[in-house]
Write an enzyme that holds these catalytic residues in place. Structure first.
Site, short mmCIF file in Angstrom:
data_model
loop_
_atom_site.label_atom_id
_atom_site.label_comp_id
_atom_site.label_asym_id
_atom_site.label_seq_id
_atom_site.Cartn_x
_atom_site.Cartn_y
_atom_site.Cartn_z
CB CYS A 65 40.45 -56.14 7.01
SG CYS A 65 38.95 -56.80 7.46
CG ASP B 90 30.61 -59.16 13.93
OD1 ASP B 90 31.04 -58.58 13.02
OD2 ASP B 90 31.09 -59.91 14.65
CG ASP C 257 46.16 -48.19 16.83
OD1 ASP C 257 45.35 -49.07 16.34
OD2 ASP C 257 45.76 -46.76 17.49
CE LYS D 55 34.16 -65.76 13.45
NZ LYS D 55 35.20 -64.65 13.61
CG ASN D 56 33.80 -63.33 16.94
OD1 ASN D 56 34.61 -64.15 16.33
ND2 ASN D 56 33.10 -62.12 16.74
NE ARG E 112 37.48 -66.20 8.34
CZ ARG E 112 37.36 -64.91 8.86
NH1 ARG E 112 36.97 -63.82 7.83
NH2 ARG E 112 37.88 -64.40 10.00
NE ARG F 297 38.65 -55.41 11.62
CZ ARG F 297 38.12 -56.61 11.87
NH1 ARG F 297 37.76 -57.44 10.66
NH2 ARG F 297 37.86 -57.24 13.04
N PRO F 298 43.59 -51.64 12.33
CG PRO F 298 43.72 -49.35 13.10
CD PRO F 298 42.81 -50.36 12.32
C1 UD1 Z 1 35.76 -58.21 16.87
C2 UD1 Z 1 35.07 -59.13 16.23
C3 UD1 Z 1 34.48 -58.87 14.95
C4 UD1 Z 1 33.33 -57.57 15.48
C5 UD1 Z 1 34.33 -56.70 15.89
C6 UD1 Z 1 33.20 -55.37 16.27
C7 UD1 Z 1 36.34 -61.16 17.31
C8 UD1 Z 1 37.47 -62.23 16.81
N1 UD1 Z 1 36.13 -60.32 16.15
O1 UD1 Z 1 36.53 -57.74 16.05
O2 UD1 Z 1 33.74 -59.93 14.86
O3 UD1 Z 1 33.13 -57.05 13.98
O4 UD1 Z 1 34.99 -56.93 16.95
O5 UD1 Z 1 32.38 -55.85 17.15
O6 UD1 Z 1 35.93 -61.04 18.22
N2 UD1 Z 1 40.59 -50.64 16.36
C9 UD1 Z 1 41.61 -49.65 16.21
N3 UD1 Z 1 43.08 -49.87 16.86
C10 UD1 Z 1 43.02 -51.13 17.40
C11 UD1 Z 1 41.81 -52.17 17.43
C12 UD1 Z 1 40.55 -51.79 16.89
O7 UD1 Z 1 41.39 -48.37 15.83
O8 UD1 Z 1 44.19 -51.61 17.86
C13 UD1 Z 1 39.31 -50.04 15.74
C14 UD1 Z 1 38.87 -50.94 14.62
O9 UD1 Z 1 39.58 -50.50 13.23
C15 UD1 Z 1 37.29 -50.70 14.49
C16 UD1 Z 1 37.23 -50.54 16.11
O10 UD1 Z 1 38.39 -50.18 16.56
O11 UD1 Z 1 37.10 -49.67 13.89
C17 UD1 Z 1 36.39 -51.78 16.47
O12 UD1 Z 1 37.51 -52.85 16.40
P1 UD1 Z 1 37.60 -54.19 17.48
O13 UD1 Z 1 36.44 -54.16 18.43
O14 UD1 Z 1 38.97 -54.28 17.66
O15 UD1 Z 1 37.35 -55.40 16.56
P2 UD1 Z 1 38.06 -56.88 16.68
O16 UD1 Z 1 38.21 -56.88 17.88
O17 UD1 Z 1 38.98 -56.85 15.43
#
Ligand code: UD1
Length: 466
Positions: free
Chosen positions: A152, A340, A160, A54-55, A432, A157-158
């Site tokens: 979430c 995960d 930014d 999925k991812n 999902r 889950r920003p």
């Molecule tokens: C992806 C996966 C999810 C997995 C996660 C971590 C997909 C669709 N989802 O989620 O299943 O649990 O990776 O392996 O691929 N963060 C920030 N700012 C940002 C983005 C992220 O602070 O702009 C933080 C998040 O809050 C979190 C960390 O970075 O603490 C990692 O998040 P991230 O790797 O971005 O997770 P996703 O890509 O949303």
């Protein structure tokens, strides 16, 4: 909005609805009110096949926005998040053919005429990965309007880092009425250093950079296999990307991308969930169609727990009837232990002798499953980002509530070893990301069935969107 078919058949039946030619979108019967009823105590025996990731499929579908030509993706999992992404692309004017069964889990996406470069709140709130359209839209259309995802179940889950990165590439970003608007005539290559490793952030910027003018260097990138799979697709589309799978990715921008055909990698989290299911039930299970090289940290940890595993090219065999031993895990970015798989590992730890310490490093609130496991008889103490699980404790079947996608998987696993019957509510979370989980588990001996109110399928209730 197209109504999905309600038949449980797997045959394809083409029909065209609006911009979407729907072969068979989400064909199982059921609704967001479905429950899983599981009677524990049966070892899993036989062979189970893993679906596409999925991812990896979600960013690949978003990548189709980068070209006017058709992108054909194979090994697409039949899960609800894919259906959400289909709706998202169709709402922008894309033509999305999605076929399961005889059509071999394939989608053909044509983004030749995009009418509205927008991801609405209704869709983004049910699936955070919708934000993956931001980079491709601004890169190809010069404009994107994407709802902010909001809170979430597993913590703040920003996005930014996506926004800062796009600004570095020259996009002008504003925020109004809960939406991010990004505009750029043409993005310009730049050096982007991610302050924190982000999977979808890396993917979003990678897609944006393919059409930017000049060279982009992305540093401190996520190294997840799903990022490498996306880069492989983009290169087939004519992008010039080097270094995917390492911390530094270089992208030489091109003016246009073309269509491509690509097979999505297997789902390492689904594979890992079946591996733990076999280990927990003392079964003998062949998990086929997976990539063991994506499962290194999990396999190592399970061996430490005393699980007997054998891997070859595309499968993992679990033969496990020895007692399980406690082990500690800390979730990390790939190639570390995946967040995960944390919830599923916690269930395993309840059945291992001794104390296991589980440290969640990626998300700040990802222990929602612990309370439900305790209701089934587990001994778990939470202290901030650490959980101490003391085993082995007998689990007993109970009515439990799934709180997010992977949390629901941990409850299914607990139910497989619990005494008596467990009823898991809010199964839409598991739908999902897990394809026909009850059919796959039933096929290897689990006593599991889905019950649901016979209501027409509705959109999933937006609680968490992992
Ligand atoms: C992806 C996966 C999810 C997995 C996660 C971590 C997909 C669709 N989802 O989620 O299943 O649990 O990776 O392996 O691929 N963060 C920030 N700012 C940002 C983005 C992220 O602070 O702009 C933080 C998040 O809050 C979190 C960390 O970075 O603490 C990692 O998040 P991230 O790797 O971005 O997770 P996703 O890509 O949303």
């Amino acid at each position: 909005m197209p109504r999905p078919a309600s038949s449980a058949s797997t045959g394809a039946f083409p029909r065209t609805i609006g911009a979407t030619r729907l072969l068979q979108a989400f064909p199982r019967s059921g609704s967001s009110m479905d429950k899983l009823v599981i009677r524990g105590g049966t070892p899993l025996l036989g062979s189970v096949r893993v679906s596409g990731a999925k991812n990896a499929a979600l960013p690949a579908m978003a990548a189709a926005l980068l070209t006017e030509e058709d992108v054909i993706l194979e090994n697409i999992p039949q899960v609800r998040d894919i259906e959400t992404e289909r709706k998202l692309l169709a709402a922008m004017g894309a033509e999305v053919e999605l076929g399961y069964g005889r059509a071999q889990h394939r989608t053909t996406i044509s983004c030749s005429h995009l009418a509205k470069p927008e991801a609405s709140y209704d869709l983004v709130k049910t699936m955070r990965a919708s934000t993956l359209v931001l980079g491709p839209l601004v890169a190809r259309m010069g404009h994107a309007r994407v709802s902010l995802p909001g809170g979430c179940a597993i913590g703040a889950r920003p996005i930014d880092l996506h926004i800062k990165g796009l600004e570095k590439l020259g996009a002008k970003i504003t925020q109004e009425h809960g939406y991010i608007e990004a505009r750029a005539d043409r993005l310009k290559g730049a050096r982007v250093v991610f302050e924190k490793i982000t999977v979808t952030g890396t993917e979003d910027l990678l897609m944006a950079a393919t059409l930017a003018e000049g060279e982009t260097v992305l540093e401190n990138c996520a190294r997840e296999p799903e990022v490498s799979d996306l880069a492989a697709l983009l290169n087939k589309m004519g992008a010039r990307i080097e270094g995917a799978g390492t911390h530094t990715i270089r992208v030489h921008g091109v003016t246009k991308l073309h269509g491509a055909r690509h097979r999505i990698i297997p789902d390492r989290i689904e594979a890992g969930t079946f591996i733990i299911a076999a280990a927990l039930t003392g079964g003998d299970l062949m998990i086929s169609g997976c990539d063991p090289s994506h499962l290194g940290a999990l396999i190592e940890k399970l061996q430490e727990c005393g699980v007997s595993l054998r891997t070859n090219g595309e499968s993992v065999r679990v033969m496990s009837d020895a007692p399980l031993k406690a082990a500690d895990i800390t979730t990390e970015e790939f190639p570390g232990f995946p967040t995960d798989m944390q919830a599923q590992f916690m269930t395993l730890a309840t059945q291992a002798e001794g104390a296991s310490i589980i440290t969640e490093n990626i998300f700040e609130n990802r222990f929602m499953h612990a309370q439900e496991l305790v209701r089934m008889g587990a001994n778990i103490k939470i202290d901030g980002r650490r959980a101490v699980v003391r085993g082995k404790t007998a689990l007993s079947g109970a009515a439990v509530l799934a709180s997010d996608l992977r949390a629901s998987a941990s409850l299914v696993l607990a139910a497989l070893v619990a005494d008596g019957e467990t009823i898991i509510d809010r199964v839409y979370h598991i739908d999902r990301g897990y394809e026909r989980i009850e059919e796959k588990l039933k096929g290897v001996g689990a006593q599991i069935r889905r019950i649901g109110e016979l209501l027409p399928r509705r959109s999933p209730v937006p609680v968490s969107a992992i």
